[in-house]
Design an enzyme around this catalytic site. Sequence first.
Site, PDB file in Angstrom:
ATOM      1  N   ALA A  15      13.390  22.125  39.884  1.00  0.00           N
ATOM      2  CA  ALA A  15      12.421  23.029  39.244  1.00  0.00           C
ATOM      3  C   ALA A  15      13.064  24.193  38.493  1.00  0.00           C
ATOM      4  CB  ALA A  15      11.445  23.558  40.291  1.00  0.00           C
ATOM      5  N   VAL A  65      19.153  17.182  46.717  1.00  0.00           N
ATOM      6  CA  VAL A  65      18.126  16.335  47.344  1.00  0.00           C
ATOM      7  C   VAL A  65      18.706  15.069  47.982  1.00  0.00           C
ATOM      8  CG1 VAL A  65      16.187  17.157  45.941  1.00  0.00           C
ATOM      9  CG2 VAL A  65      17.519  15.164  45.161  1.00  0.00           C
ATOM     10  N   TYR A 155      19.256   3.822  35.882  1.00  0.00           N
ATOM     11  CA  TYR A 155      18.079   4.703  35.832  1.00  0.00           C
ATOM     12  C   TYR A 155      16.779   3.895  35.886  1.00  0.00           C
ATOM     13  CZ  TYR A 155      15.218   8.576  33.843  1.00  0.00           C
ATOM     14  OH  TYR A 155      14.285   9.559  33.609  1.00  0.00           O
ATOM     15  N   LYS A 159      13.918   4.180  38.697  1.00  0.00           N
ATOM     16  CA  LYS A 159      12.561   4.594  38.350  1.00  0.00           C
ATOM     17  C   LYS A 159      11.542   3.518  38.725  1.00  0.00           C
ATOM     18  CE  LYS A 159      13.188   8.762  36.764  1.00  0.00           C
ATOM     19  NZ  LYS A 159      12.925   9.877  37.720  1.00  0.00           N
TER      20      LYS A 159
END
Length: 254
Positions: A15, A65, A155, A159
């Site tokens: 963020a 994360v 990627y 996803k």
Amino acid sequence: MTEATSTRVAIVTGAARGIGAATAVRLAQDGFAVGVLDLEESAGKETVSAIESAGGRALAVGADVSDAEQVEAAVDRVAAELGAPTVLVNNAGVTRDNMLFKMTEVDWDVVMNVHLRGAFLMTRAVQKHMIEAKWGRVVNLSSVSALGNRGQANYSTAKAGLQGFTKTLAIELGKFGVTANAIAPGFIQTEMTKATADRMGIPFEDFIKGAAAQIPVQRVGQPEDIAHLVSFLVSEGAGFVSGQVVYAAGGPRA
Ligand SMILES: NC(=O)c1ccc[n+]([C@@H]2O[C@H](COP(=O)([O-])OP(=O)(O)OC[C@H]3O[C@@H](n4cnc5c(N)ncnc54)[C@H](O)[C@@H]3O)[C@@H](O)[C@H]2O)c1
């Protein structure tokens, strides 16, 4: 009720900038206290200032994360300082694009770790608060690349994986009042797409113009376009929408 228990608390990962920053600002406008999580605590300060100067509540938290210990500590800190988080936006992301024959194991692992392991660890850490509250919202950032994209074997796999993760969360957590949905953006104007233009040696302006010409609404997306959709999916009224993948790409996708 104290302020900490009467305000709903959201965590947005990645963020510090881009889609995550716009989402954090939007959720604060919607009345959430927001945990602004990014790799470095200092990186989230700008987003926190933007929220606070508009009268909202936010906390910058540093965590990778993909690291279980850091994730647990970050979620505990948000719970202690803002209140129990019941909204989670798994937005943190990276690209390591390369054609398959040139893609290294590190390129593969980094992308899997941030997107998949990251979303798994964050959701596992936050779900206990949602289950306790008998209410929760998870939004995962997928991508149109989930449908396949040259140079993005890592990627696009991650996803697409996030879409399966989302549907399983919806099934497992539904009975606790928790919804889970994925947003699959098309071209959004951020540092991530700028890095792609740089790598291809195309001025960002030209890259944007070229992309816009291919998009039915004739423009590229802005972070606020995605923040608006997150705002809807985490709202009280969206409680019957779960396990969905919403393509936000200025036109239809499969
Ligand atoms: N920009 C686009 O066109 C686009 C399209 C589809 C999907 N997405 C997805 O949307 C999300 C946000 O993209 P963006 O364009 O705003 O990207 P961005 O690169 O501008 O921002 C990503 C943020 O994630 C943070 N981050 C990266 N790794 C992290 C980690 N391990 N732990 C914590 N934070 C970490 C970065 O520090 C950065 O602040 C990503 O998941 C991306 O894959 C973007």
